[in-house]
Design an enzyme around this catalytic site. Sequence first.
Site, PDB file in Angstrom:
ATOM      1  N   LYS A 201       0.877  -1.101  -0.033  1.00 50.74           N
ATOM      2  CA  LYS A 201      -0.054  -0.001   0.096  1.00 50.74           C
ATOM      3  C   LYS A 201       0.644   1.357  -0.068  1.00 50.74           C
ATOM      4  O   LYS A 201       2.078   1.116  -0.005  1.00 50.74           O
ATOM      5  CB  LYS A 201      -1.035  -0.077   1.182  1.00 50.74           C
ATOM      6  CG  LYS A 201      -2.010  -1.106   1.187  1.00 50.74           C
ATOM      7  CD  LYS A 201      -2.818  -1.009  -0.151  1.00 50.74           C
ATOM      8  CE  LYS A 201      -3.934  -2.172  -0.469  1.00 50.74           C
ATOM      9  NZ  LYS A 201      -4.369  -3.341   0.581  1.00 50.74           N
TER      10      LYS A 201
HETATM   11  C1  PLP Z   1      -5.542  -4.209   0.680  1.00 48.57           C
HETATM   12  C2  PLP Z   1      -7.030  -3.899   0.671  1.00 48.57           C
HETATM   13  C3  PLP Z   1      -7.728  -4.091   1.988  1.00 48.57           C
HETATM   14  C4  PLP Z   1      -7.312  -5.035   2.995  1.00 48.57           C
HETATM   15  O1  PLP Z   1      -6.148  -4.376   3.691  1.00 48.57           O
HETATM   16  P1  PLP Z   1      -5.367  -5.332   4.798  1.00 48.57           P
HETATM   17  O2  PLP Z   1      -4.659  -3.961   5.691  1.00 48.57           O
HETATM   18  O3  PLP Z   1      -4.384  -6.136   4.068  1.00 48.57           O
HETATM   19  O4  PLP Z   1      -6.328  -5.891   5.756  1.00 48.57           O
HETATM   20  C5  PLP Z   1      -9.260  -3.837   1.711  1.00 48.57           C
HETATM   21  N1  PLP Z   1      -9.763  -3.427   0.648  1.00 48.57           N
HETATM   22  C6  PLP Z   1      -8.743  -2.906  -0.225  1.00 48.57           C
HETATM   23  C7  PLP Z   1      -9.707  -2.357  -1.338  1.00 48.57           C
HETATM   24  C8  PLP Z   1      -7.521  -3.400  -0.360  1.00 48.57           C
HETATM   25  O5  PLP Z   1      -6.820  -3.013  -1.634  1.00 48.57           O
END
Ligand code: PLP
Length: 415
Positions: free
Chosen positions: A194
Amino acid sequence: MSERAADLPPFVPFALPEIGEAEIAEVVDTLRSGWVTTGPKARRFEQDFVAFLGGDPALQAIAVNSATAGLHLALEALGIGPGDEVITTTHTFTATAEVVRYLGADVVLVDIDPATLCIDPAAVEAALTPRSKAIVPVHYAGLAAPMEALLALARRHGLKVVEDAAHALPTSCGGALVGTLGSDATVFSFYANKTITTGEGGMLVTRDPALAERAKVMRLHGISRDAFDRFTAQAPSWYYEVVAPGFKVNLTDIAAALGLQQLRQAEAFRARRAAIAARYDAAFADLPVILPPRPGAAGATAPDDLHAWHLYVLRLADDAPALGAGRPGAGGDTGDRDAFIEQLYARRIGCSVHYIPLHLHPYWRERYGLRATDFPHSQRAYERMLSLPLFSAMRDEQVDRVIAAVRDTLRGAAA
Ligand SMILES: *Cc1c(COP(=O)(O)O)cnc(C)c1O
């Protein structure tokens, strides 16, 4: 290494975190401090996060060990449960929807607007039933969902809104940062790929004091005080009360240490990704592709709104060359896109697809009897899309390699 392998250009990864000496020093400081689980650094990370979003004193940030956990806590605190329906987009990661099932409520998937790749407010309106309780928009790729329309719709129908902002640090909508827009809660992700990372982690942000209080209690076993309070208070403080069967989704100080230093660079990281996206846009403008939607082009965003550029999503245009020679694909007419990805891999470029829509996955498809024809825009986008490498640590020569590979693949096929 064989001579042949040595001749290959280095692989350009799809994503890579940017972790520097400041992060490493902050983590080492935590390791030496004697406090490794949720404590002073998690608290500072929460305070810094509110400051990053503008410092509204009514805003609370609650650090958790994933965005999935944050979405779960937010919906739990809003009282979502069996018999309720939560509306979200089919064009997302399964985490957005699975948390609704944790709570025994039902997911209602709707289509996207092809101009934004975000949830379509008209599709939300059409999906309303007396059981509808909440909407979970996703700021897809880092472009804000049409929040003005969604919040107005929610107010008209008495629905809660929890934003999945996993891609949206930082993103703005009508000049205001996502996290401050007036929904019930907003949840960010710090997963490895991210826009900033803590390895695993997330942040739940809300102005609703009752939601914040419930989420803090449920974050740590349903205990009415957190561990840091209990173990560091100067007065004897062994006593605590369990007020609910809570979860265990707190963020460690080791992870928060990473987050503290990553957050300080979030704007610089965004600027670098935006510059790469601009180079891609210019380099692909004459190709048979659909470029990623930009702020102001559609939805509720203005031209000067921030796009977080978590993803750079290219779509093959309808008149793109037949790269896949008419072969069938997985989950639809994906042959040309699949061949596009293979040819980029052959040129040592990593890519991905965001997402295989939820309506194509066996669990969601079978549970709700979904068909691809129910989601024509998401389905078509899925069949034609790929995500190119885009990360702040990407070097200019890596960007050049991606551009050359995309141009060669599409123009070579057209020639
Ligand atoms: C990465 C992601 C999540 C989940 O994030 P985590 O921190 O891995 O739980 C949820 N929604 C979207 C759209 C994502 O890209």
